[in-house]
Design a protein around this motif. Structure first.
Motif, PDB file in Angstrom:
ATOM      1  N   HIS A 132      12.385 -13.460  -0.230  1.00 27.79           N
ATOM      2  CA  HIS A 132      11.409 -12.169  -0.063  1.00 27.79           C
ATOM      3  C   HIS A 132      12.125 -11.157  -0.716  1.00 27.79           C
ATOM      4  O   HIS A 132      13.191 -11.328  -1.144  1.00 27.79           O
ATOM      5  CB  HIS A 132      11.256 -11.953   1.297  1.00 27.79           C
ATOM      6  N   ASP A 133      11.338 -10.069  -0.925  1.00 29.20           N
ATOM      7  CA  ASP A 133      12.059  -9.007  -1.767  1.00 29.20           C
ATOM      8  C   ASP A 133      11.791  -7.701  -0.803  1.00 29.20           C
ATOM      9  O   ASP A 133      11.491  -7.832   0.282  1.00 29.20           O
ATOM     10  CB  ASP A 133      11.025  -8.796  -2.965  1.00 29.20           C
ATOM     11  N   HIS A 134      12.291  -6.608  -1.570  1.00 30.21           N
ATOM     12  CA  HIS A 134      12.543  -5.410  -0.852  1.00 30.21           C
ATOM     13  C   HIS A 134      12.360  -4.034  -1.560  1.00 30.21           C
ATOM     14  O   HIS A 134      12.251  -4.022  -2.702  1.00 30.21           O
ATOM     15  CB  HIS A 134      13.973  -5.271  -0.577  1.00 30.21           C
ATOM     16  N   ALA A 135      11.665  -3.131  -0.612  1.00 33.71           N
ATOM     17  CA  ALA A 135      11.305  -1.933  -1.100  1.00 33.71           C
ATOM     18  C   ALA A 135      12.265  -0.979  -0.558  1.00 33.71           C
ATOM     19  O   ALA A 135      12.305  -0.900   0.722  1.00 33.71           O
ATOM     20  CB  ALA A 135       9.791  -1.774  -0.875  1.00 33.71           C
ATOM     21  N   ILE A 136      12.891   0.096  -1.247  1.00 32.45           N
ATOM     22  CA  ILE A 136      13.540   1.156  -0.568  1.00 32.45           C
ATOM     23  C   ILE A 136      12.801   2.514  -0.950  1.00 32.45           C
ATOM     24  O   ILE A 136      12.412   2.736  -1.791  1.00 32.45           O
ATOM     25  CB  ILE A 136      14.909   1.089  -1.129  1.00 32.45           C
ATOM     26  N   CYS A 137      12.958   3.250   0.382  1.00 33.73           N
ATOM     27  CA  CYS A 137      12.140   4.827   0.152  1.00 33.73           C
ATOM     28  C   CYS A 137      13.175   5.605  -0.264  1.00 33.73           C
ATOM     29  O   CYS A 137      14.100   5.619   0.091  1.00 33.73           O
ATOM     30  CB  CYS A 137      11.854   4.995   1.572  1.00 33.73           C
ATOM     31  N   VAL A 138      12.481   6.220  -1.412  1.00 33.71           N
ATOM     32  CA  VAL A 138      13.692   7.437  -2.247  1.00 33.71           C
ATOM     33  C   VAL A 138      13.959   8.809  -1.372  1.00 33.71           C
ATOM     34  O   VAL A 138      14.683   9.221  -1.589  1.00 33.71           O
ATOM     35  CB  VAL A 138      13.143   7.539  -3.275  1.00 33.71           C
ATOM     36  N   LYS A 139      12.856   8.663  -0.209  1.00 35.70           N
ATOM     37  CA  LYS A 139      12.859  10.002   0.484  1.00 35.70           C
ATOM     38  C   LYS A 139      14.166   9.674   1.607  1.00 35.70           C
ATOM     39  O   LYS A 139      14.922  10.331   1.997  1.00 35.70           O
ATOM     40  CB  LYS A 139      11.724  10.055   0.963  1.00 35.70           C
ATOM     41  N   CYS A 140      13.845   8.559   2.420  1.00 36.60           N
ATOM     42  CA  CYS A 140      14.751   8.322   3.877  1.00 36.60           C
ATOM     43  C   CYS A 140      15.673   7.166   3.644  1.00 36.60           C
ATOM     44  O   CYS A 140      16.282   7.018   4.537  1.00 36.60           O
ATOM     45  CB  CYS A 140      13.504   8.158   5.054  1.00 36.60           C
ATOM     46  N   SER A 167       1.084  -1.234  -0.038  1.00 31.19           N
ATOM     47  CA  SER A 167      -0.023  -0.114  -0.047  1.00 31.19           C
ATOM     48  C   SER A 167       0.916   1.125  -0.092  1.00 31.19           C
ATOM     49  O   SER A 167       0.659   2.034   0.817  1.00 31.19           O
ATOM     50  CB  SER A 167      -0.798  -0.053   1.216  1.00 31.19           C
ATOM     51  N   VAL A 168       1.824   1.519  -0.927  1.00 32.55           N
ATOM     52  CA  VAL A 168       2.533   2.440  -0.932  1.00 32.55           C
ATOM     53  C   VAL A 168       2.897   2.847  -2.376  1.00 32.55           C
ATOM     54  O   VAL A 168       2.503   2.248  -3.379  1.00 32.55           O
ATOM     55  CB  VAL A 168       4.081   2.121  -0.428  1.00 32.55           C
ATOM     56  N   ASP A 169       3.313   4.166  -2.756  1.00 32.00           N
ATOM     57  CA  ASP A 169       3.407   4.531  -4.186  1.00 32.00           C
ATOM     58  C   ASP A 169       4.770   3.928  -4.565  1.00 32.00           C
ATOM     59  O   ASP A 169       5.878   3.978  -4.153  1.00 32.00           O
ATOM     60  CB  ASP A 169       3.864   6.001  -4.098  1.00 32.00           C
ATOM     61  N   ILE A 170       4.703   3.093  -5.764  1.00 32.22           N
ATOM     62  CA  ILE A 170       5.805   2.549  -6.376  1.00 32.22           C
ATOM     63  C   ILE A 170       6.261   3.534  -7.391  1.00 32.22           C
ATOM     64  O   ILE A 170       5.539   3.868  -8.193  1.00 32.22           O
ATOM     65  CB  ILE A 170       5.239   1.262  -6.823  1.00 32.22           C
ATOM     66  N   LEU A 171       7.324   3.893  -7.346  1.00 30.00           N
ATOM     67  CA  LEU A 171       8.091   4.788  -8.291  1.00 30.00           C
ATOM     68  C   LEU A 171       8.621   3.929  -9.310  1.00 30.00           C
ATOM     69  O   LEU A 171       8.415   4.454 -10.761  1.00 30.00           O
ATOM     70  CB  LEU A 171       8.981   5.496  -7.588  1.00 30.00           C
ATOM     71  N   VAL A 230       8.036   5.677  -1.964  1.00 34.11           N
ATOM     72  CA  VAL A 230       8.010   6.363  -0.880  1.00 34.11           C
ATOM     73  C   VAL A 230       7.139   5.776   0.256  1.00 34.11           C
ATOM     74  O   VAL A 230       5.821   5.156   0.004  1.00 34.11           O
ATOM     75  CB  VAL A 230       7.156   7.844  -1.097  1.00 34.11           C
ATOM     76  N   CYS A 231       7.807   5.560   1.156  1.00 36.58           N
ATOM     77  CA  CYS A 231       7.308   4.723   2.327  1.00 36.58           C
ATOM     78  C   CYS A 231       6.062   5.484   3.120  1.00 36.58           C
ATOM     79  O   CYS A 231       5.968   6.615   2.963  1.00 36.58           O
ATOM     80  CB  CYS A 231       8.416   4.297   3.643  1.00 36.58           C
ATOM     81  N   ASN A 232       5.374   4.798   3.957  1.00 34.70           N
ATOM     82  CA  ASN A 232       4.328   5.382   4.441  1.00 34.70           C
ATOM     83  C   ASN A 232       4.331   6.381   5.616  1.00 34.70           C
ATOM     84  O   ASN A 232       3.975   7.559   5.499  1.00 34.70           O
ATOM     85  CB  ASN A 232       3.651   4.249   5.359  1.00 34.70           C
ATOM     86  N   ALA A 233       5.526   6.309   6.129  1.00 27.72           N
ATOM     87  CA  ALA A 233       6.101   7.503   7.092  1.00 27.72           C
ATOM     88  C   ALA A 233       6.403   8.547   6.384  1.00 27.72           C
ATOM     89  O   ALA A 233       5.847   9.753   6.705  1.00 27.72           O
ATOM     90  CB  ALA A 233       7.260   6.695   7.909  1.00 27.72           C
TER      91      ALA A 233
END
Lengths: 122, 122
Positions: free
Chosen positions: B72-80, A100-104, B113-116
């Motif tokens: 499993h896979d990974h998501a990286i937040c481009v902001k933090c 439930s996040v914005d995928i870039l 972009v992560c939820n936070a």
DNA sequence: ACAGAAATGAGAATCATTCCTAAAGAGGTG
DNA sequence: CACCTCTTTAGGAATGATTCTCATTTCTGT
């Protein structure tokens, strides 16, 4: 658009593989002998940033560049190093449904033994 | 198993993030002030090779290490820059169904972009 | 043709990672 | 414990892809 840019763009467009910056550099050098690596990197970087080409990252080797910007994935053969395009059409929506996040963007790279190498090995 | 190996392994095990070799090095240095970067890299490399940990590759930044070996896979937040684990359970079989090659491994990295950060930005 | 802006070439700089080597450590055996 | 052998380490040098720097060249608009 400079002559260097045209050459780099055309060489990538003509390529059937997914060349590295260095491979493109040597090709470009045939047409323009004093083109510099910096120019090749800079232009590829810009094109990737503006989205007119795609930069591919494979562990332990230099980046590759892809002329195909239509979303797709890649498989690299651990024996011969060949990179092939892979269509996993429902992947993006599958990810978006799950998270439930914005995928870039995302990058999926598969390590495999390609069909050619598989046949040989038998 | 040497003392250095024990420390590195334990620090990664205790970590809630996905630390880089350098981050683990500085942590390890608190317990063993003259441990060297080479040792950290060598041991992480060996553990990754034997499969007891996982090495993660993100474009434009040093590799990260993951104590969780369950696929499993990974998501990286481009902001933090935070890296989070993602479960896409049917992905492997989906790839295998689509391609007719032996899959040795794959790596899926999502830029988001992560939820936070999403909340903050509003 | 000319000023200002943008791009280039050449090479230096960066930075994560690996490699090298002498010294230290661990394990096994009597 | 003493000896030998194999493995690992610390420290630093080397590597390699990529980016950065900057003086020079090329482009653009008037």
């Amino acid at each position: 658009m400079t002559k260097q840019q045209q050459i780099i763009r055309r060489l990538l467009e003509q390529s059937e593989t997914h060349p590295t910056a260095e491979e493109l550099y040597w090709e470009a050098k045939k047409e323009m002998p004093n083109i510099s690596m910096g120019t090749v990197y800079r232009n590829l970087g810009q094109m990737a940033e503006e989205g007119s080409i795609v930069r591919l990252h494979f562990p332990g080797q230099p980046d590759h560049y892809d002329k195909t910007i239509h979303p797709h994935d890649h498989a690299i053969c651990v024996k011969c190093g060949a990179i092939s395009d892979v269509e996993l059409s429902s992947l993006k929506s599958m990810i978006e449904d799950t998270l439930s996040v914005d995928i870039l963007s995302y990058e999926l790279n598969i390590q495999c033994v390609c069909n050619a190498c598989q046949s040989k090995a038998s």
